[in-house]
Design an enzyme around this catalytic site. Sequence first.
Site, mmCIF file in Angstrom:
data_model
loop_
_atom_site.group_PDB
_atom_site.id
_atom_site.type_symbol
_atom_site.label_atom_id
_atom_site.label_comp_id
_atom_site.label_asym_id
_atom_site.label_seq_id
_atom_site.Cartn_x
_atom_site.Cartn_y
_atom_site.Cartn_z
ATOM 1 N N SER A 298 0.796 -1.207 0.000
ATOM 2 C CA SER A 298 0.000 0.000 0.000
ATOM 3 C C SER A 298 0.841 1.276 0.000
ATOM 4 C CB SER A 298 -0.954 -0.051 1.199
ATOM 5 O OG SER A 298 -1.918 0.946 1.139
ATOM 6 N N ASP A 309 10.397 4.912 -10.113
ATOM 7 C CA ASP A 309 10.041 5.541 -11.386
ATOM 8 C C ASP A 309 10.824 6.829 -11.627
ATOM 9 O OD1 ASP A 309 8.293 3.502 -11.814
ATOM 10 O OD2 ASP A 309 6.481 4.746 -11.932
ATOM 11 N N LYS A 323 -0.817 -4.094 -3.466
ATOM 12 C CA LYS A 323 -2.110 -3.469 -3.209
ATOM 13 C C LYS A 323 -2.109 -2.063 -3.780
ATOM 14 C CE LYS A 323 -5.365 -1.772 0.101
ATOM 15 N NZ LYS A 323 -5.296 -0.422 -0.504
#
Length: 459
Positions: A298, A309, A323
């Site tokens: 999460s 990224d 999740k």
Amino acid sequence: MSSSTRVSLALLAGVVFGVSATLTHSVFAEKQVPAETLPLKDLQTFVEILNRVKSDYVEPVKDETLLENAVRGMLSGLDPHSSYLDKEEYKDLNASTTGKFGGLGIEVQLKDGLVKVVSPIDDTPAAKAGVKAGDLIVKIDDTPVKGLTLQDAVSKMRGDPGTKIVLTLIRENAPAPLVLELKRDYIKVASVRGRSIEPGFGYIRISQFTATTGKNLSEELAKLKKAGELKGLVLDLRNNPGGLLTAAVDVSDEFLNKGAIVSIKGRDADSTREFDASVGDALDGKPLVVLVNGGSASAAEIVAGALQDQKRGVLIGSKTFGKGSVQTILPLNNDSAIKITTARYYTPSGRSIQAEGIVPDVTIQPFKVSKLDPSEFGEGVHEADLKGRLDNPNAKPEEIKAQDKGKEGKTDEKKEGDKGKDKDVKKDEPINVADLPVNDYELYEALTLLKGLSITQNR
């Protein structure tokens, strides 16, 4: 729901006993639900079933109980993260935002009729007893879990601090079920802890994301910098079950100088939002290595995804939990609430990690490392050990003398039977680096990688 409704967003991997499922921020939503024709036949069927249960069930059941059970079933049937929260459950949920609550300190979800451990929380009864991410709880005291709802299992594991509970677990590759006795306690989670691994290299562990995590991270970083030059940092997100979305954004923002952190997208424009980093990197571009594993879920995955990224940190460990959804907490008039999935979140590159997880840049599969006795393999022979070897022309006379004395000392040491004991690490060292390969191999590899990145950056 047409009235002004207090809404909170949640990033949850499951249910935490006592309860560590946490909220993000509160907003006020004015949403008009379009009037639609109700499925009359289905409602008639529901009423018929309700009446049959009331008249024919073996024991009398209150209308309130039947209706609450119907609501629980309706929400739990949507996905593993939507649920009904009665007054006490909602109170526990709100309390968890402070990082202090009562219970075992374990986050779980239902899988194939059994309760699966998502993650134990650091320094809690569950962690101290040896509960691990991936364990399946098959029995609570003398009650089999099979057939219980997740909420039933939660209720049985709750209790007053100081009371004992016995959990029977199935662990992958374990030859037999594990039986653990735990003592319930008040859980006070220090969500951020910082230490120095070696001079110049820091370590920060985030166990979950609470309302103060961002602030606590800044304080720990300041302490590490005050202690000396910080050449790089290991950020440990292993077994972090998640928590506040805003906390995940704050943590990511500490290390990002610009760009997107995360975006959330629901079924309408009101549920869509993007969070961006503000100017300023707390590490000033110094190397960052992030530790993750299957218990990183999460909000922890938001941080890991943003840093990966944006190419700000190198992820090391094993694939994360996966999740990628956001839950909204909707309080009801009777002091209860419903938790319902309202959006998915996306990393800066636009990928959803829902049911996929994040694959680290450097994968380390869990395995056990044993420490070898140096006397079993010797220290090896070097040029300096050879008789008649040439001395280094740049070496000082005292250094050459010390080399010769050291060579003689090693021979005497063998004769005296001192089996090459390991050099003791000073007690005041924050982390025993010498024992890292055995005690925490993943952290050892993270430190090794961090050193390499630091060397490369400074060339």
